[in-house]
Design a protein around this motif. Structure first.
Motif, PDB file in Angstrom:
ATOM      1  N   GLU A  50      33.918  55.900   9.888  1.00 39.64           N
ATOM      2  CA  GLU A  50      33.044  55.216  11.393  1.00 39.64           C
ATOM      3  C   GLU A  50      33.158  55.537  12.265  1.00 39.64           C
ATOM      4  O   GLU A  50      34.589  54.379  13.038  1.00 39.64           O
ATOM      5  CB  GLU A  50      32.358  54.255  10.857  1.00 39.64           C
ATOM      6  CG  GLU A  50      31.437  53.882   9.805  1.00 39.64           C
ATOM      7  CD  GLU A  50      30.415  52.827   9.052  1.00 39.64           C
ATOM      8  OE1 GLU A  50      30.302  51.785  10.012  1.00 39.64           O
ATOM      9  OE2 GLU A  50      30.197  52.839   8.186  1.00 39.64           O
ATOM     10  N   SER A  72      30.599  68.155  10.402  1.00 37.23           N
ATOM     11  CA  SER A  72      29.760  67.360   9.173  1.00 37.23           C
ATOM     12  C   SER A  72      29.572  68.461   8.338  1.00 37.23           C
ATOM     13  O   SER A  72      28.915  68.807   6.853  1.00 37.23           O
ATOM     14  CB  SER A  72      27.744  67.345   9.596  1.00 37.23           C
ATOM     15  OG  SER A  72      28.231  68.577  10.464  1.00 37.23           O
ATOM     16  N   ASN A  85      26.589  59.626   4.336  1.00 34.14           N
ATOM     17  CA  ASN A  85      26.257  58.335   5.463  1.00 34.14           C
ATOM     18  C   ASN A  85      26.957  58.517   6.488  1.00 34.14           C
ATOM     19  O   ASN A  85      27.755  58.100   7.166  1.00 34.14           O
ATOM     20  CB  ASN A  85      26.626  57.126   5.106  1.00 34.14           C
ATOM     21  CG  ASN A  85      25.707  56.689   3.556  1.00 34.14           C
ATOM     22  OD1 ASN A  85      24.472  57.521   3.732  1.00 34.14           O
ATOM     23  ND2 ASN A  85      26.074  55.764   2.804  1.00 34.14           N
ATOM     24  N   GLY A  86      27.426  59.896   7.252  1.00 29.77           N
ATOM     25  CA  GLY A  86      27.808  60.166   8.592  1.00 29.77           C
ATOM     26  C   GLY A  86      28.884  60.986   7.833  1.00 29.77           C
ATOM     27  O   GLY A  86      29.120  61.987   7.413  1.00 29.77           O
ATOM     28  N   PHE A  87      30.534  60.377   7.934  1.00 28.87           N
ATOM     29  CA  PHE A  87      31.418  60.818   7.790  1.00 28.87           C
ATOM     30  C   PHE A  87      32.409  60.155   6.787  1.00 28.87           C
ATOM     31  O   PHE A  87      33.897  60.246   6.695  1.00 28.87           O
ATOM     32  CB  PHE A  87      32.421  61.063   9.833  1.00 28.87           C
ATOM     33  CG  PHE A  87      31.429  61.709  10.196  1.00 28.87           C
ATOM     34  CD1 PHE A  87      31.416  63.064  10.816  1.00 28.87           C
ATOM     35  CD2 PHE A  87      31.058  61.279  11.272  1.00 28.87           C
ATOM     36  CE1 PHE A  87      31.736  64.224  11.623  1.00 28.87           C
ATOM     37  CE2 PHE A  87      30.570  62.190  12.231  1.00 28.87           C
ATOM     38  CZ  PHE A  87      30.491  63.297  12.599  1.00 28.87           C
TER      39      PHE A  87
END
Length: 500
Positions: A50, A72, A85-87
């Motif tokens: 994050e 992504s 959930n993002g990266f």
């Protein structure tokens, strides 16, 4: 092709940054720090990454030189790997091949990155045991039992023995190689290697150790006592690899099964049964065991002679110059006579000394009376020097009456002893088949003070039946007899006065 294009775009974006002056406060930073993840085999793991102020910068996941994702977009072809959930990088059904360092990198002018280490915990697995679990070794040799295992953490290897202790007496041994020296049949058995590391279930494999050795024989009784008309059982316990062949011999003649002789085998126990023993059956028998490694033999004597006697009298006598010694003999035939040997133990270095006092009293030339209670043999004894027994006195006691089979008892009063002295005694018994083995030594001691006559009368005035009354026939056992008791006391008085 797509993956190469993404890498190229990231490179171009980085080149543009080189020509642009960037405010450091606007650069992305990691909210996640580097960590170590320990995951069990086949479990799922999520490696977090994050950042703040991601801006136009490209975030990539790498393992070694392999790029797993860029921005992504997932680059790795492995279906177990994906971004969530993002990266955050998710790996499902983790296996040992997934162990290693995973780098989450931001493509700034000076790349920023964090590194997660993934350890896949594997339950133990044994990959090798000696000789595929079956080891053969000759008696007297040395052998190494080896065990290898894999797992994460590295497994601990422990040796144990099924239904038994290890040869050294321990329950277990923590080692990969178990060393056994100078093995014999007692080392044979099933050994178990157990690998454990706290992950999942322990792994184990067995090694069966066979010790090759010539037959080993032990006899249940080296001397078997019997009598004519009785049954006798001669037993040999035979151990050997591949079950040795066992034969029975009488002297040098091999025996066959007849109605009179039966040969039985149950496991390691081999029995020669002689029904209704005849006088001619007494003698030496041999069991012979043979296998491909050698031949062994053991002998058993079948005899009608008595067993060795055991002494029953107290170690401390009641009189200064006499001692009432008693013993029991097990015999299947009536005892015909006894031989009692005794000598004084010297005060100096415990060397036996001749019984000078008995010699001075002409003990060897005079008759010695034997007084016995009911159930005992009675007879008159005489003493003489015993050839082969230095300093021993020898008393011959003929059995005055026939006794039944089984345990037979005898009592004898030794006179002419010295007060407060220790003596050693041995005894043999003879029936019609010969002499028993000589008994174990018995140590007794005379007292310094004679029992007073008042003590004697008090002893025989108890409510218990008097064996002397029974012996002399003056009163039935277990009943009071107002005439018999004074009479027995009178007889006692005469006996003890005759000793002085």
């Amino acid at each position: 092709m797509e993956a190469s294009l993404l890498v190229l775009l990231a490179f171009i974006a980085g080149s543009r940054q080189a020509s642009i002056k960037v405010d450091p406060s606007t650069l992305p930073t990691f909210l996640t720090s580097s960590q170590v993840f320990k995951v069990k085999d086949q479990d799922r793991v999520v490696l977090p990454c994050e950042v703040t102020n991601p801006g136009p910068y490209v975030l990539a996941w790498k393992k070694g030189i392999a790029v797993l994702s860029a921005g992504s977009v997932k680059v790795s072809p492995d279906p177990r790997v994906q971004l969530i959930n993002g990266f955050n990088l998710e790996i499902r059904e983790v296996g040992p091949q997934d162990s290693g360092d995973y780098v989450c990198q931001i493509g700034t002018l000076e790349p920023r990155e964090i590194t997660h280490t993934l350890e896949v915990l594997e339950p133990p697995r044994i990959t090798y045991v000696s000789s595929n679990g079956r080891v053969e070794v000759k008696k007297g040799s040395s052998v190494l039992l080896e065990c290898k295992a894999v797992g994460n953490p590295i497994p601990r290897l422990t040796w144990s023995r099924k239904n038994n202790l290890l040869p050294g007496g321990d329950q277990t041994a923590i080692t990969s190689i178990l060393s056994l020296d100078r093995v014999d049949r007692h080392h044979a058995g099933t050994y178990q290697c157990t690998a454990s590391n706290g992950i999942g279930e322990d792994a184990s494999k067995q090694v069966v150790l066979h010790v090759l050795y010539p037959p080993e024989i032990s006899v249940e009784n080296p001397i078997v006592h019997s009598a004519e008309g009785m049954e006798a059982q001669l037993v040999c316990i035979v151990h050997g690899e591949n079950q040795p062949e066992v034969l029975w011999y009488r002297d040098t003649m091999q025996l066959d099964t007849t109605e009179q002789r039966i040969m039985e085998s149950r496991g390691s126990r081999h029995t020669l049964v002689i029904r209704k023993v005849h006088r001619l059956d007494f003698g030496n028998y041999t069991c012979v065991a043979d296998n491909q490694l050698g031949k062994t033999r053991k002998s058993i004597q079948l005899t009608g002679a008595p067993k060795a006697a055991t002494f029953k009298s107290s170690a401390t006598g009641n009189y200064r110059e006499s001692y009432n010694i008693s013993w029991e003999v097990e015999s299947h035939s009536p005892i015909e006579e006894y031989q009692l040997l005794f000598r004084r133990i010297s005060d100096d270095s415990n060397h036996p000394q001749p019984l000078h006092v008995q010699s001075q009293r002409k003990f060897g030339l005079t008759e010695n009376r034997t007084y016995s209670a009911v159930g005992y043999s009675i007879g008159m004894g005489y003493t003489r020097s015993s050839k082969g027994y230095s300093d021993w006195r020898n008393v011959i006691l003929p059995a005055s009456r026939a006794t039944n089979r089984g345990v037979q008892s005898m009592s004898y009063v030794i006179r002419g002893l010295e007060p407060g002295q220790q003596y050693e005694a041995k005894v043999q018994a003879r029936n019609k088949f010969g002499w028993s083995p000589i008994s174990k030594s018995f140590i007794f001691q005379t007292t310094d003070r004679d029992m007073a006559f008042s003590d004697i009368t008090r002893y025989y005035e108890k409510d218990e039946p008097s064996t002397l009354e029974d012996f002399f026939g003056v009163g039935p056992a277990g009943h009071s007899n107002c005439i018999g008791r004074p009479l027995s006391l009178l007889i006692l008085s005469w006996i003890f006065s005759s000793f002085s």
